[in-house]
Each structure stands twice: as structure tokens, then as C-alpha cells.
Design a protein around this motif. Sequence first.
Motif, PDB file in Angstrom:
ATOM      1  N   LYS A   2     -21.627 -29.479  -5.361  1.00 19.60           N
ATOM      2  CA  LYS A   2     -20.846 -30.631  -6.039  1.00 19.60           C
ATOM      3  C   LYS A   2     -20.830 -31.907  -4.839  1.00 19.60           C
ATOM      4  N   ARG A   5     -17.191 -36.770  -4.105  1.00 15.22           N
ATOM      5  CA  ARG A   5     -16.616 -37.725  -5.023  1.00 15.22           C
ATOM      6  C   ARG A   5     -17.599 -37.751  -6.342  1.00 15.22           C
ATOM      7  N   GLN A   6     -17.102 -37.830  -7.588  1.00 12.83           N
ATOM      8  CA  GLN A   6     -17.972 -37.932  -8.474  1.00 12.83           C
ATOM      9  C   GLN A   6     -18.597 -39.352  -8.486  1.00 12.83           C
ATOM     10  N   LYS A  27     -25.402 -33.132 -14.117  1.00 12.38           N
ATOM     11  CA  LYS A  27     -23.777 -32.963 -14.640  1.00 12.38           C
ATOM     12  C   LYS A  27     -23.603 -31.533 -13.943  1.00 12.38           C
ATOM     13  N   GLY A  30     -22.375 -32.191 -10.527  1.00  8.18           N
ATOM     14  CA  GLY A  30     -21.256 -32.878 -10.286  1.00  8.18           C
ATOM     15  C   GLY A  30     -20.979 -34.440 -10.542  1.00  8.18           C
ATOM     16  N   TYR A  31     -22.242 -34.855 -11.017  1.00  9.27           N
ATOM     17  CA  TYR A  31     -22.324 -36.253 -11.317  1.00  9.27           C
ATOM     18  C   TYR A  31     -21.899 -36.671 -12.644  1.00  9.27           C
ATOM     19  N   PHE A  32     -21.282 -37.773 -12.994  1.00 10.47           N
ATOM     20  CA  PHE A  32     -20.827 -38.409 -14.234  1.00 10.47           C
ATOM     21  C   PHE A  32     -22.378 -39.108 -14.675  1.00 10.47           C
TER      22      PHE A  32
END
Length: 220
Positions: A2, A5-6, A27, A30-32
Amino acid sequence: MKTDRQKRILIVDDEEVIRANLSEILKENGYFTDAAVSGIQAINKATSADFDVVLLDLMMPVMDGMETLKEIKKIRPKIKVIMITAFATVEGAVDAMKNGASDYVRKPYMPHELIATIQRTLEEARFESNLKKMNFEYAILPLSNPIRRDILLLLYSKGSKRFMDFVREFDMDDHTKLTFHINMLREHGLVEQGRRSYSLTPKGVRMVEFLRISEAYLSA
């Protein structure tokens, strides 16, 4: 793994299967993600929303990746763009870099290689941000890429290295990418090539010494 911060990543590819596959991989790490099916749509999305990274396919109909890259960088100069290509050459990589791309990945890509490239690119963005906050000159920005920093640090500690020494040390299958980064350092006068090996120039030595001091400062 992760992220702290995204981060927001825009996927640009005209093939639905590839967009879905990339989105799933990102995803899971941990990514948008958001997606665009064309260069025009990518430009519109980059205009209306902030993204940390754009994954941009080189070969697309109507507006290809190189043209899209140029337009996105006009709108968002600070955004990081990673090109996706099935035809990686030194010339193509240099052309993409000159037009603002930070890196590239080759099709077919391995998930771990893709994530590693994204992480390096985000680290490059963080490094550049720190440098600008500290008001350092633009001339040292070649140090922003972690591969180039690793090359300099290895030469600083070992004196000189042959090309295949770098390949073994960094465990890099993509010789094109390694060649590009070495050439980038040569163009900036940090590395010189002898008959059989590479070594640091006096300027390169000073840059490594600066790098070690700055990294100690930033981690304090």
C-alpha cells in the motif's frame, strides 16, 4: 504493498481489456484509478481533475500517445507520464522523454515491473518537489530518477563499471531503459565512457557528494 497516501492514476488506452487489467493491478496496490479511451478524453480528464501519474498508451487511433503527451504536459506541466509501448527503442524513449515523459513500460508488462516503475516515478516527483522547495538549481534534476542515482552511487563506490555490471547489479532485463539512463547522465556531463567501462566525471563526483548530503538532510 500500500502507498503512504492514495495516489491518483489516469489510465489511457483504447483497449478495454488493458484498461481493466491495469486498473485491477493498480487498485490492488492502493492507487485510485480513472480511465480514458482516447487522447481527447485523457486531455479533458487531465484538465478537469488532478492526477499524480498518467499511464499513456503510445499507439492509439486518431490522436496517438506522443501527441496526447505533448498536450497533457501543456495543461499539467508537473504531471508525471509513463508511456506504454510494445516497441521500446532508445530513440523512442529519448523522444518521449524530450516531450515530457518520465518513464515507459513495455508490453507485455509484468505487474511487479509496472508497480516498480510507478513507484520510481512518484519518488522522482517527490524528489523534484523537495528540490524546488529548497530552491536548488534546475541543473541537478537529472538526479531525480532513482535509477540514475543508483548508477552514480555505484560508480562512486566502485570507481568504474562495465555495462553488464550494471545489468547484474540492478537485475534489469530491459537493457534499453538502462542505456537511456546512462546516456542521460553522459549528456549532463556526470558520466563518461572509456573503451570498456563507465566512470564518473569530476562533475559527477561532486553531484554524488551533494546527493549524499541532501539525502541526509531530507531524512533528518
